[in-house]
Design a protein around this motif. Structure first.
Motif, PDB file in Angstrom:
ATOM      1  N   ALA A   7       0.851  -1.185   0.000  1.00  0.00           N
ATOM      2  CA  ALA A   7       0.000   0.000   0.000  1.00  0.00           C
ATOM      3  C   ALA A   7       0.892   1.242   0.000  1.00  0.00           C
ATOM      4  N   PHE A   8       0.337   2.353  -0.418  1.00  0.00           N
ATOM      5  CA  PHE A   8       1.066   3.612  -0.358  1.00  0.00           C
ATOM      6  C   PHE A   8       0.075   4.727  -0.079  1.00  0.00           C
ATOM      7  N   SER A   9       0.599   5.812   0.397  1.00  0.00           N
ATOM      8  CA  SER A   9      -0.213   6.972   0.701  1.00  0.00           C
ATOM      9  C   SER A   9       0.058   8.053  -0.342  1.00  0.00           C
ATOM     10  N   SER A  10      -0.849   9.003  -0.461  1.00  0.00           N
ATOM     11  CA  SER A  10      -0.645  10.124  -1.373  1.00  0.00           C
ATOM     12  C   SER A  10      -1.355  11.355  -0.835  1.00  0.00           C
ATOM     13  N   PHE A  11      -0.880  12.500  -1.270  1.00  0.00           N
ATOM     14  CA  PHE A  11      -1.557  13.755  -0.941  1.00  0.00           C
ATOM     15  C   PHE A  11      -1.213  14.780  -2.013  1.00  0.00           C
ATOM     16  N   SER A  12      -1.982  15.855  -2.048  1.00  0.00           N
ATOM     17  CA  SER A  12      -1.817  16.837  -3.113  1.00  0.00           C
ATOM     18  C   SER A  12      -1.029  18.061  -2.656  1.00  0.00           C
ATOM     19  N   VAL A  13      -0.502  18.765  -3.654  1.00  0.00           N
ATOM     20  CA  VAL A  13       0.160  20.051  -3.460  1.00  0.00           C
ATOM     21  C   VAL A  13      -0.273  20.952  -4.620  1.00  0.00           C
ATOM     22  N   ASN A  14      -0.045  22.236  -4.478  1.00  0.00           N
ATOM     23  CA  ASN A  14      -0.404  23.148  -5.560  1.00  0.00           C
ATOM     24  C   ASN A  14       0.761  23.463  -6.492  1.00  0.00           C
ATOM     25  N   ASP A  15       2.001  23.062  -6.109  1.00  0.00           N
ATOM     26  CA  ASP A  15       3.169  23.342  -6.943  1.00  0.00           C
ATOM     27  C   ASP A  15       4.170  22.198  -6.793  1.00  0.00           C
ATOM     28  N   ILE A  16       4.276  21.347  -7.790  1.00  0.00           N
ATOM     29  CA  ILE A  16       5.115  20.149  -7.722  1.00  0.00           C
ATOM     30  C   ILE A  16       6.598  20.520  -7.641  1.00  0.00           C
ATOM     31  N   ASP A  17       7.021  21.619  -8.295  1.00  0.00           N
ATOM     32  CA  ASP A  17       8.422  22.032  -8.247  1.00  0.00           C
ATOM     33  C   ASP A  17       8.816  22.496  -6.842  1.00  0.00           C
ATOM     34  N   LYS A  18       7.953  23.295  -6.202  1.00  0.00           N
ATOM     35  CA  LYS A  18       8.226  23.723  -4.826  1.00  0.00           C
ATOM     36  C   LYS A  18       8.227  22.521  -3.887  1.00  0.00           C
ATOM     37  N   ALA A  19       7.336  21.573  -4.134  1.00  0.00           N
ATOM     38  CA  ALA A  19       7.286  20.364  -3.305  1.00  0.00           C
ATOM     39  C   ALA A  19       8.584  19.583  -3.420  1.00  0.00           C
ATOM     40  N   LYS A  20       9.082  19.426  -4.643  1.00  0.00           N
ATOM     41  CA  LYS A  20      10.333  18.688  -4.832  1.00  0.00           C
ATOM     42  C   LYS A  20      11.489  19.402  -4.138  1.00  0.00           C
ATOM     43  N   GLU A  21      11.555  20.701  -4.295  1.00  0.00           N
ATOM     44  CA  GLU A  21      12.606  21.484  -3.647  1.00  0.00           C
ATOM     45  C   GLU A  21      12.554  21.311  -2.125  1.00  0.00           C
ATOM     46  N   PHE A  22      11.356  21.314  -1.557  1.00  0.00           N
ATOM     47  CA  PHE A  22      11.195  21.193  -0.110  1.00  0.00           C
ATOM     48  C   PHE A  22      11.518  19.779   0.385  1.00  0.00           C
ATOM     49  N   TYR A  23      10.865  18.788  -0.199  1.00  0.00           N
ATOM     50  CA  TYR A  23      11.030  17.423   0.296  1.00  0.00           C
ATOM     51  C   TYR A  23      12.434  16.876   0.048  1.00  0.00           C
ATOM     52  N   GLN A  24      13.025  17.251  -1.074  1.00  0.00           N
ATOM     53  CA  GLN A  24      14.371  16.772  -1.380  1.00  0.00           C
ATOM     54  C   GLN A  24      15.437  17.715  -0.822  1.00  0.00           C
ATOM     55  N   GLY A  25      15.282  18.997  -1.091  1.00  0.00           N
ATOM     56  CA  GLY A  25      16.302  19.962  -0.696  1.00  0.00           C
ATOM     57  C   GLY A  25      16.339  20.269   0.790  1.00  0.00           C
ATOM     58  N   ILE A  26      15.191  20.440   1.410  1.00  0.00           N
ATOM     59  CA  ILE A  26      15.133  20.796   2.834  1.00  0.00           C
ATOM     60  C   ILE A  26      15.106  19.552   3.714  1.00  0.00           C
ATOM     61  N   LEU A  27      14.190  18.620   3.407  1.00  0.00           N
ATOM     62  CA  LEU A  27      14.051  17.432   4.264  1.00  0.00           C
ATOM     63  C   LEU A  27      15.046  16.328   3.936  1.00  0.00           C
ATOM     64  N   GLY A  28      15.638  16.360   2.746  1.00  0.00           N
ATOM     65  CA  GLY A  28      16.642  15.363   2.388  1.00  0.00           C
ATOM     66  C   GLY A  28      16.085  14.010   1.977  1.00  0.00           C
ATOM     67  N   LEU A  29      14.800  13.972   1.593  1.00  0.00           N
ATOM     68  CA  LEU A  29      14.196  12.725   1.133  1.00  0.00           C
ATOM     69  C   LEU A  29      14.440  12.550  -0.363  1.00  0.00           C
ATOM     70  N   ASN A  30      14.453  11.326  -0.825  1.00  0.00           N
ATOM     71  CA  ASN A  30      14.504  11.074  -2.260  1.00  0.00           C
ATOM     72  C   ASN A  30      13.141  11.421  -2.840  1.00  0.00           C
ATOM     73  N   ALA A  31      13.109  12.378  -3.736  1.00  0.00           N
ATOM     74  CA  ALA A  31      11.862  12.806  -4.366  1.00  0.00           C
ATOM     75  C   ALA A  31      12.008  12.598  -5.867  1.00  0.00           C
ATOM     76  N   ASN A  32      11.553  11.459  -6.338  1.00  0.00           N
ATOM     77  CA  ASN A  32      11.682  11.102  -7.747  1.00  0.00           C
ATOM     78  C   ASN A  32      10.514  11.657  -8.542  1.00  0.00           C
ATOM     79  N   GLN A  33      10.838  12.414  -9.570  1.00  0.00           N
ATOM     80  CA  GLN A  33       9.789  12.975 -10.418  1.00  0.00           C
ATOM     81  C   GLN A  33       9.320  11.919 -11.408  1.00  0.00           C
ATOM     82  N   ILE A  34       8.029  11.795 -11.551  1.00  0.00           N
ATOM     83  CA  ILE A  34       7.442  10.835 -12.477  1.00  0.00           C
ATOM     84  C   ILE A  34       6.677  11.625 -13.537  1.00  0.00           C
ATOM     85  N   GLU A  35       7.076  11.435 -14.781  1.00  0.00           N
ATOM     86  CA  GLU A  35       6.398  12.096 -15.901  1.00  0.00           C
ATOM     87  C   GLU A  35       5.167  11.275 -16.254  1.00  0.00           C
TER      88      GLU A  35
END
Length: 132
Positions: A7-35
């Motif tokens: 199972a996996f969880s999901s949630f929404s954001v209003n800006d995927i680029d800002k989300a990637k910057e935050f989750y990867q850049g600030i929190l240090g999580l692997n944030a893989n972009q899926i096209e």
């Protein structure tokens, strides 16, 4: 029916680029972009233990009013200090037994975990809590 599936969880954001910057850049999580085709992109967070969390864009996003992601850590005070130094603002509460200290940490004192909450750029609530 669901026993042998991950199972996996999901949630929404209003800006995927800002989300990637935050989750990867600030929190240090692997944030893989899926096209997903066209301009539609999602993020797949890879958190410890192989758990995946999907983050998807939603133009009419409304921030969750509850915690969408809990991140266990070994040293909560150190983590809060490091995130604060990176510009993360922790929530402060004064609701009965749930009172944060100056850092924004609720000390469980045997009634629950030590925990602190903050929001992502889309306003979703995230927590860091002492790993038990």
């Amino acid at each position: 029916m669901f026993i042998d599936k991950k199972a996996f969880s999901s949630f929404s954001v209003n800006d995927i680029d800002k989300a990637k910057e935050f989750y990867q850049g600030i929190l240090g999580l692997n944030a893989n972009q899926i096209e997903m085709g066209g301009e539609y992109r999602m993020l797949e967070l890879d958190v410890t233990g192989g758990t995946k969390v999907m983050i998807y864009p939603k133009p009419n996003h409304t921030p969750a009013t509850f915690t969408v992601l809990n991140l266990p850590v070994d040293d909560l005070d150190k983590t809060v200090d490091e995130l604060t130094a990176k510009g993360v603002k922790f929530e402060h509460y004064d609701m009965g037994d749930m009172k944060t200290d100056a850092k924004g940490i609720v000390r469980g004192n045997g009634r629950g975990p030590d925990i602190a909450w903050f929001t992502d750029p889309a306003g979703n609530i995230i927590s860091v809590l002492k790993n038990s």
